[in-house]
Design a protein around this motif. Structure first.
Motif, PDB file in Angstrom:
ATOM      1  N   SER A 183       0.788  -1.287  -0.009  1.00  0.00           N
ATOM      2  CA  SER A 183       0.041  -0.078   0.111  1.00  0.00           C
ATOM      3  C   SER A 183       0.849   1.096   0.109  1.00  0.00           C
ATOM      4  O   SER A 183       0.374   2.468  -0.344  1.00  0.00           O
ATOM      5  CB  SER A 183      -0.927  -0.007   1.272  1.00  0.00           C
ATOM      6  OG  SER A 183      -0.013   0.025   2.568  1.00  0.00           O
ATOM      7  N   GLY A 184       2.219   1.054   0.272  1.00  0.00           N
ATOM      8  CA  GLY A 184       2.920   2.409   0.550  1.00  0.00           C
ATOM      9  C   GLY A 184       2.757   3.331   1.746  1.00  0.00           C
ATOM     10  O   GLY A 184       3.264   4.409   1.757  1.00  0.00           O
ATOM     11  N   ARG A 185       2.163   2.537   2.643  1.00  0.00           N
ATOM     12  CA  ARG A 185       1.869   3.412   3.942  1.00  0.00           C
ATOM     13  C   ARG A 185       3.052   2.973   4.896  1.00  0.00           C
ATOM     14  O   ARG A 185       3.410   1.777   5.211  1.00  0.00           O
ATOM     15  CB  ARG A 185       0.562   2.917   4.511  1.00  0.00           C
ATOM     16  CG  ARG A 185      -0.713   3.476   3.559  1.00  0.00           C
ATOM     17  CD  ARG A 185      -2.099   3.085   4.078  1.00  0.00           C
ATOM     18  NE  ARG A 185      -3.025   3.737   3.323  1.00  0.00           N
ATOM     19  CZ  ARG A 185      -3.447   4.910   2.957  1.00  0.00           C
ATOM     20  NH1 ARG A 185      -2.801   6.022   3.610  1.00  0.00           N
ATOM     21  NH2 ARG A 185      -4.442   5.321   1.937  1.00  0.00           N
ATOM     22  N   ALA A 196       0.816   7.057  -5.541  1.00  0.00           N
ATOM     23  CA  ALA A 196       1.678   8.348  -5.259  1.00  0.00           C
ATOM     24  C   ALA A 196       1.200   9.371  -4.169  1.00  0.00           C
ATOM     25  O   ALA A 196       2.106   9.702  -3.295  1.00  0.00           O
ATOM     26  CB  ALA A 196       1.592   9.114  -6.604  1.00  0.00           C
ATOM     27  N   LEU A 197      -0.009   9.318  -3.871  1.00  0.00           N
ATOM     28  CA  LEU A 197      -0.359  10.096  -2.720  1.00  0.00           C
ATOM     29  C   LEU A 197       0.036   9.236  -1.472  1.00  0.00           C
ATOM     30  O   LEU A 197       0.306  10.185  -0.587  1.00  0.00           O
ATOM     31  CB  LEU A 197      -1.856  10.301  -2.710  1.00  0.00           C
ATOM     32  CG  LEU A 197      -2.540  11.065  -1.552  1.00  0.00           C
ATOM     33  CD1 LEU A 197      -1.774  12.554  -1.641  1.00  0.00           C
ATOM     34  CD2 LEU A 197      -4.130  11.183  -1.868  1.00  0.00           C
ATOM     35  N   ALA A 198      -0.285   8.052  -1.413  1.00  0.00           N
ATOM     36  CA  ALA A 198       0.163   7.369  -0.301  1.00  0.00           C
ATOM     37  C   ALA A 198       1.520   7.666   0.027  1.00  0.00           C
ATOM     38  O   ALA A 198       2.010   7.455   1.297  1.00  0.00           O
ATOM     39  CB  ALA A 198      -0.390   6.014  -0.543  1.00  0.00           C
ATOM     40  N   MET A 199       2.408   7.287  -0.992  1.00  0.00           N
ATOM     41  CA  MET A 199       3.646   7.471  -0.895  1.00  0.00           C
ATOM     42  C   MET A 199       4.280   8.977  -0.283  1.00  0.00           C
ATOM     43  O   MET A 199       5.246   9.093   0.432  1.00  0.00           O
ATOM     44  CB  MET A 199       4.546   7.180  -2.187  1.00  0.00           C
ATOM     45  CG  MET A 199       6.063   7.034  -2.096  1.00  0.00           C
ATOM     46  SD  MET A 199       6.700   5.776  -0.914  1.00  0.00           S
ATOM     47  CE  MET A 199       5.947   4.623  -1.595  1.00  0.00           C
ATOM     48  N   ARG A 200       3.506  10.118  -0.897  1.00  0.00           N
ATOM     49  CA  ARG A 200       3.957  11.308  -0.576  1.00  0.00           C
ATOM     50  C   ARG A 200       3.585  11.529   1.063  1.00  0.00           C
ATOM     51  O   ARG A 200       4.271  12.391   1.703  1.00  0.00           O
ATOM     52  CB  ARG A 200       2.970  12.241  -1.376  1.00  0.00           C
ATOM     53  CG  ARG A 200       3.207  13.758  -1.168  1.00  0.00           C
ATOM     54  CD  ARG A 200       2.847  14.579  -2.130  1.00  0.00           C
ATOM     55  NE  ARG A 200       3.486  15.863  -2.039  1.00  0.00           N
ATOM     56  CZ  ARG A 200       3.089  16.727  -3.029  1.00  0.00           C
ATOM     57  NH1 ARG A 200       2.378  16.560  -4.152  1.00  0.00           N
ATOM     58  NH2 ARG A 200       3.661  18.012  -3.185  1.00  0.00           N
ATOM     59  N   LYS A 201       2.373  10.992   1.382  1.00  0.00           N
ATOM     60  CA  LYS A 201       1.959  11.035   2.996  1.00  0.00           C
ATOM     61  C   LYS A 201       3.099  10.332   3.860  1.00  0.00           C
ATOM     62  O   LYS A 201       3.627  10.633   4.887  1.00  0.00           O
ATOM     63  CB  LYS A 201       0.832  10.408   3.040  1.00  0.00           C
ATOM     64  CG  LYS A 201      -0.434  11.224   2.688  1.00  0.00           C
ATOM     65  CD  LYS A 201      -1.714  10.471   2.586  1.00  0.00           C
ATOM     66  CE  LYS A 201      -2.956  11.455   2.467  1.00  0.00           C
ATOM     67  NZ  LYS A 201      -4.180  10.645   2.733  1.00  0.00           N
ATOM     68  N   SER A 202       3.723   9.154   3.210  1.00  0.00           N
ATOM     69  CA  SER A 202       4.670   8.224   3.936  1.00  0.00           C
ATOM     70  C   SER A 202       5.838   9.088   4.131  1.00  0.00           C
ATOM     71  O   SER A 202       6.450   8.925   5.007  1.00  0.00           O
ATOM     72  CB  SER A 202       4.820   7.099   3.279  1.00  0.00           C
ATOM     73  OG  SER A 202       3.680   6.272   3.354  1.00  0.00           O
ATOM     74  N   LEU A 203       6.192   9.836   3.071  1.00  0.00           N
ATOM     75  CA  LEU A 203       7.661  10.619   2.908  1.00  0.00           C
ATOM     76  C   LEU A 203       7.415  11.630   3.882  1.00  0.00           C
ATOM     77  O   LEU A 203       8.549  11.984   4.594  1.00  0.00           O
ATOM     78  CB  LEU A 203       8.027  11.082   1.536  1.00  0.00           C
ATOM     79  CG  LEU A 203       8.628  10.120   0.630  1.00  0.00           C
ATOM     80  CD1 LEU A 203       8.538  10.527  -0.832  1.00  0.00           C
ATOM     81  CD2 LEU A 203       9.739   9.658   1.080  1.00  0.00           C
ATOM     82  N   VAL A 204       6.080  12.208   4.149  1.00  0.00           N
ATOM     83  CA  VAL A 204       6.147  13.446   5.086  1.00  0.00           C
ATOM     84  C   VAL A 204       6.224  13.062   6.291  1.00  0.00           C
ATOM     85  O   VAL A 204       7.129  13.435   7.209  1.00  0.00           O
ATOM     86  CB  VAL A 204       4.748  14.111   4.889  1.00  0.00           C
ATOM     87  CG1 VAL A 204       4.530  15.144   5.968  1.00  0.00           C
ATOM     88  CG2 VAL A 204       4.503  14.810   3.570  1.00  0.00           C
TER      89      VAL A 204
END
Length: 323
Positions: free
Chosen positions: A91-93, A184-192
């Motif tokens: 999920s990229g979370r 991409a949105l999940a990855m962006r949240k995870s990076l934050v």
């Protein structure tokens, strides 16, 4: 039940002894104690605070959730707060596990709100590097921070692989736009989230290695320096991955715009080709006499005009790559 260990003169001497024995054991100058509390109550923390002389505000911070990674210095001890992380690659979370550590000259107390933080892995690191146990609390704290920072590094590496797979999807022949945007949105949240727990660790490690703290002796300095280097690499890698995710999103939007322009170009070209027979048949469909009206020659004339103009427009548009 709290877990604990007793090291005496650099050697593991005892485990899982009663917490009430901590004060007695620490009277031995060669003793170093580790105590782990998972989901402690306020009364449990109050008892430990009385045993080790912990400051009330530090105990309050340890019991609170979602504290930022930090190092606070008090008169009798240090409070270290950190987060281990784990990435769900499907999920990229990113999930986080918080741990607080009270650092005294001869005792390390770790406090966890739940069992998501893998303390068994930390204990395994201590056992693997037991030759350094003579450095006391500095050795124990190093194993804890090394595990935390390695989890950051593993998460960053997994995110890098995940982002590479997203890059491949962007240029697929028929990309699943909705799934790509979700990932991409999940990855962006995870990076934050990762950035929020990684960047402060530089200050934590840098402060611990200062000479005004007696936690890290000369023997452990190279090992702390190695952890600090890993923190720097993880933080720099995190920043670069944020740029990569933003680039993927911009590239996806540009490709969508280009595909839309190509479709509109082809649709417009076909509309121009179809407009010719429409115009010709519309002209010959007038209810007024015209040359060839009511004769076979008029029909064939209109048919030839439609075919010639349509084929001519098709060839012209094809040659200019409009179709």
């Amino acid at each position: 039940m709290p877990r604990n260990r007793l090291y005496r003169d650099g050697t593991l001497a005892d485990e899982d002894f009663p917490v009430t024995e901590v004060s007695r054991l620490l009277k031995d100058e060669g003793a170093v104690v580790w105590l782990d509390l998972c989901g402690p109550s306020e009364s449990d923390m109050a008892a430990i605070a009385d045993e080790l002389g912990l400051h009330a505000t530090s105990v309050e911070d340890a019991l609170e959730s979602h504290e930022r990674p930090k190092l606070h210095q008090y008169d009798t001890h240090l409070l270290v707060n950190a987060y281990a992380v784990c990435l769900d690659e499907s999920s990229g979370r990113l999930t986080t596990a918080e741990v607080s550590a009270f650092v005294t000259p001869r005792a390390l107390v770790t406090v966890r709100n739940d069992d998501r933080f893998d303390m068994d892995a930390v204990v395994a690191r201590w056992d693997d590097s037991s030759s350094l146990a003579g450095s006391g609390v500095g050795f124990l704290l190093h194993g804890l921070l090394d595990f935390v920072v390695d989890s950051h590094f593993d998460a960053v590496q997994a995110m890098d692989d995940h982002i590479e797979s997203l890059e491949d999807l962007v240029f697929a022949q028929r990309p699943n736009t909705v799934d790509m945007q979700r990932r991409a949105l999940a990855m962006r949240k995870s990076l934050v989230t990762l950035r929020r727990v990684v960047l402060p660790m530089r200050e934590v490690l840098n402060s611990l290695m200062r000479r005004d703290h007696s936690v890290v002796d000369s023997r452990m300095v190279p090992y702390y320096q190695d952890v600090y280097d890993h923190v720097l690499r993880a933080s720099e890698w995190t920043e670069s991955l944020r740029d990569m995710v933003a680039t993927i999103r911009d590239t996806q939007l540009n490709l969508q715009g280009n595909r839309l322009n190509l479709i509109m170009k082809k649709v417009t070209g076909w509309a121009a080709v179809i407009a010719v027979p429409t115009a010709v048949t519309g002209f010959y469909g007038q209810n007024v006499p015209y040359p060839g009206f009511g004769t076979t020659s008029g029909f064939w004339t209109s048919t030839v005009v439609v075919l010639v103009l349509s084929v001519g427009l098709y060839g012209l548009f094809k040659r200019r790559d409009w179709l």
